[in-house]
Design an enzyme around this catalytic site. Structure first.
Site, PDB file in Angstrom:
ATOM      1  N   LYS A  41       0.801  -0.955   0.073  1.00  0.00           N
ATOM      2  CA  LYS A  41      -0.041   0.051   0.047  1.00  0.00           C
ATOM      3  C   LYS A  41       0.841   1.212   0.013  1.00  0.00           C
ATOM      4  O   LYS A  41       2.005   1.005   0.322  1.00  0.00           O
ATOM      5  CB  LYS A  41      -0.869  -0.090   1.191  1.00  0.00           C
ATOM      6  CG  LYS A  41      -1.895  -1.150   1.203  1.00  0.00           C
ATOM      7  CD  LYS A  41      -2.772  -1.163   2.278  1.00  0.00           C
ATOM      8  CE  LYS A  41      -3.809  -2.214   2.277  1.00  0.00           C
ATOM      9  NZ  LYS A  41      -4.732  -2.065   3.388  1.00  0.00           N
ATOM     10  N   TYR A  44     -12.548  -2.011  -3.571  1.00  0.00           N
ATOM     11  CA  TYR A  44     -13.078  -2.236  -2.177  1.00  0.00           C
ATOM     12  C   TYR A  44     -14.504  -2.135  -1.956  1.00  0.00           C
ATOM     13  O   TYR A  44     -14.872  -1.878  -0.895  1.00  0.00           O
ATOM     14  CB  TYR A  44     -12.241  -1.071  -1.293  1.00  0.00           C
ATOM     15  CG  TYR A  44     -10.832  -1.601  -0.662  1.00  0.00           C
ATOM     16  CD1 TYR A  44     -10.676  -2.902   0.106  1.00  0.00           C
ATOM     17  CD2 TYR A  44      -9.651  -0.856  -1.095  1.00  0.00           C
ATOM     18  CE1 TYR A  44      -9.415  -3.047   0.400  1.00  0.00           C
ATOM     19  CE2 TYR A  44      -8.212  -1.415  -0.447  1.00  0.00           C
ATOM     20  CZ  TYR A  44      -8.177  -2.317   0.271  1.00  0.00           C
ATOM     21  OH  TYR A  44      -7.217  -2.610   0.600  1.00  0.00           O
ATOM     22  N   PHE A  47     -15.283   3.843   7.140  1.00  0.00           N
ATOM     23  CA  PHE A  47     -14.081   4.289   6.619  1.00  0.00           C
ATOM     24  C   PHE A  47     -13.794   4.151   5.140  1.00  0.00           C
ATOM     25  O   PHE A  47     -12.591   4.297   4.909  1.00  0.00           O
ATOM     26  CB  PHE A  47     -13.059   3.453   7.607  1.00  0.00           C
ATOM     27  CG  PHE A  47     -13.121   1.967   7.336  1.00  0.00           C
ATOM     28  CD1 PHE A  47     -12.650   1.216   6.042  1.00  0.00           C
ATOM     29  CD2 PHE A  47     -13.544   1.169   7.959  1.00  0.00           C
ATOM     30  CE1 PHE A  47     -12.751   0.096   5.918  1.00  0.00           C
ATOM     31  CE2 PHE A  47     -13.768  -0.260   8.009  1.00  0.00           C
ATOM     32  CZ  PHE A  47     -13.504  -0.933   6.775  1.00  0.00           C
ATOM     33  N   ARG A  54      -1.985 -14.281   4.639  1.00  0.00           N
ATOM     34  CA  ARG A  54      -2.911 -13.775   5.534  1.00  0.00           C
ATOM     35  C   ARG A  54      -2.168 -13.890   7.023  1.00  0.00           C
ATOM     36  O   ARG A  54      -2.213 -12.813   7.682  1.00  0.00           O
ATOM     37  CB  ARG A  54      -4.163 -14.411   5.757  1.00  0.00           C
ATOM     38  CG  ARG A  54      -5.341 -14.266   4.421  1.00  0.00           C
ATOM     39  CD  ARG A  54      -6.067 -12.764   4.259  1.00  0.00           C
ATOM     40  NE  ARG A  54      -6.414 -12.213   5.450  1.00  0.00           N
ATOM     41  CZ  ARG A  54      -7.250 -11.307   5.325  1.00  0.00           C
ATOM     42  NH1 ARG A  54      -7.304 -10.291   4.065  1.00  0.00           N
ATOM     43  NH2 ARG A  54      -7.919 -10.647   6.413  1.00  0.00           N
ATOM     44  N   THR A  64      -5.607  -7.148  10.825  1.00  0.00           N
ATOM     45  CA  THR A  64      -5.856  -5.697  10.052  1.00  0.00           C
ATOM     46  C   THR A  64      -5.223  -4.464  11.027  1.00  0.00           C
ATOM     47  O   THR A  64      -4.567  -3.869  10.553  1.00  0.00           O
ATOM     48  CB  THR A  64      -7.495  -5.596   9.878  1.00  0.00           C
ATOM     49  OG1 THR A  64      -7.990  -6.797   9.176  1.00  0.00           O
ATOM     50  CG2 THR A  64      -7.729  -4.448   9.195  1.00  0.00           C
ATOM     51  N   ARG A  86       2.438  -6.640   9.519  1.00  0.00           N
ATOM     52  CA  ARG A  86       1.665  -5.532  10.033  1.00  0.00           C
ATOM     53  C   ARG A  86       2.374  -5.170  11.416  1.00  0.00           C
ATOM     54  O   ARG A  86       2.241  -3.825  11.573  1.00  0.00           O
ATOM     55  CB  ARG A  86       0.339  -5.767   9.775  1.00  0.00           C
ATOM     56  CG  ARG A  86      -0.326  -5.633   8.637  1.00  0.00           C
ATOM     57  CD  ARG A  86      -1.746  -6.100   8.469  1.00  0.00           C
ATOM     58  NE  ARG A  86      -2.566  -5.823   7.384  1.00  0.00           N
ATOM     59  CZ  ARG A  86      -3.693  -6.260   6.913  1.00  0.00           C
ATOM     60  NH1 ARG A  86      -4.109  -7.158   7.621  1.00  0.00           N
ATOM     61  NH2 ARG A  86      -4.201  -5.852   5.864  1.00  0.00           N
ATOM     62  N   ASN A 100      -2.124   0.289   6.836  1.00  0.00           N
ATOM     63  CA  ASN A 100      -1.606  -1.226   7.332  1.00  0.00           C
ATOM     64  C   ASN A 100      -0.645  -1.939   6.269  1.00  0.00           C
ATOM     65  O   ASN A 100      -0.778  -3.122   6.304  1.00  0.00           O
ATOM     66  CB  ASN A 100      -2.795  -2.095   7.778  1.00  0.00           C
ATOM     67  CG  ASN A 100      -4.008  -2.386   6.856  1.00  0.00           C
ATOM     68  OD1 ASN A 100      -3.503  -1.978   5.769  1.00  0.00           O
ATOM     69  ND2 ASN A 100      -4.912  -3.111   7.455  1.00  0.00           N
ATOM     70  N   HIS A 139      -2.262  -5.569   1.397  1.00  0.00           N
ATOM     71  CA  HIS A 139      -3.584  -6.341   1.224  1.00  0.00           C
ATOM     72  C   HIS A 139      -3.193  -7.689   0.846  1.00  0.00           C
ATOM     73  O   HIS A 139      -2.208  -8.093   0.057  1.00  0.00           O
ATOM     74  CB  HIS A 139      -4.301  -5.622   0.168  1.00  0.00           C
ATOM     75  CG  HIS A 139      -5.502  -6.404  -0.218  1.00  0.00           C
ATOM     76  ND1 HIS A 139      -6.755  -6.509   0.243  1.00  0.00           N
ATOM     77  CD2 HIS A 139      -5.401  -7.250  -1.328  1.00  0.00           C
ATOM     78  CE1 HIS A 139      -7.416  -7.589  -0.420  1.00  0.00           C
ATOM     79  NE2 HIS A 139      -6.765  -8.121  -1.214  1.00  0.00           N
ATOM     80  N   GLU A 150      -9.294 -10.435  -7.832  1.00  0.00           N
ATOM     81  CA  GLU A 150      -8.660  -9.473  -7.591  1.00  0.00           C
ATOM     82  C   GLU A 150      -7.192  -9.446  -8.736  1.00  0.00           C
ATOM     83  O   GLU A 150      -7.134  -8.468  -9.338  1.00  0.00           O
ATOM     84  CB  GLU A 150      -8.148  -9.576  -6.084  1.00  0.00           C
ATOM     85  CG  GLU A 150      -9.278  -9.183  -5.046  1.00  0.00           C
ATOM     86  CD  GLU A 150      -9.032  -9.350  -3.729  1.00  0.00           C
ATOM     87  OE1 GLU A 150      -9.818  -9.142  -2.900  1.00  0.00           O
ATOM     88  OE2 GLU A 150      -7.549  -9.603  -3.301  1.00  0.00           O
TER      89      GLU A 150
END
Ligand code: ADP
Ligand code: MG
Length: 140
Positions: free
Chosen positions: A11, A51, A59, A87, A93, A104, A114, A117, A128
């Protein structure tokens, strides 16, 4: 367990802090192979589509704003059990709740910014990856 592919994004907080190589090192150390990778500036429309599932969350506006605030690195990761594995490597998260050694926990400063993704299911991984990659841009 089967070889799977998952979709990853480094990100804008990662590109801004110039830590994409450090994050990739964690990914590779975990046994995941980066078989597709491109640095892009996401458009507002791309971020909103990506998203979409969160569009009713409070948010959402902030999330789209953040994801378009600077370049991101979109990736296809491959490996045994890649979806669940990534993950796990990413961590929770909210970095405050993420386990030691996760991306993270190590790198992220807030629940919004964070760092990474990762797809949450095989179905979403496929959708995706298709949003950002053509088959010819992936080589294993
Ligand atoms: P994950 O990325 O771990 O799958 P979610 O799918 O729940 O998490 O949320 C998508 C993204 O939205 C998060 O990675 C984070 O960037 C952002 N986000 C989630 N919860 C919040 C929150 N409470 N406040 C701000 N941003 C959030
Ligand atoms: Mg999610």
């Amino acid at each position: 367990m089967a070889t799977e592919r998952t979709f990853s994004i480094l990100k804008p907080d990662a590109t801004k802090r110039n830590i994409t190589g450090a994050v990739n090192a964690v990914i590779e150390k975990a046994g995941l192979r980066i078989v597709g990778q491109r640095r892009i500036q996401m458009s507002k429309a791309q971020a909103e589509k990506f998203y979409e599932v969160h569009n009713a969350r409070p948010f959402f506006g902030e999330l789209v704003e953040f994801m378009t605030s600077g370049p991101v690195v979109v990736q296809v990761l491959e490996g045994e059990n890649a979806i669940a594995k990534y993950r796990e490597v990413m961590g929770a998260t909210n970095p405050a709740q993420a386990a030691e050694g996760t991306i993270r926990k190590t790198f992220s400063e807030s629940v919004g910014e964070n760092t990474v993704h990762g797809s949450d299911s095989a179905e979403n991984a496929k959708i995706e990856i298709a949003q950002f990659f053509q088959d010819s841009d992936i080589a294993d």
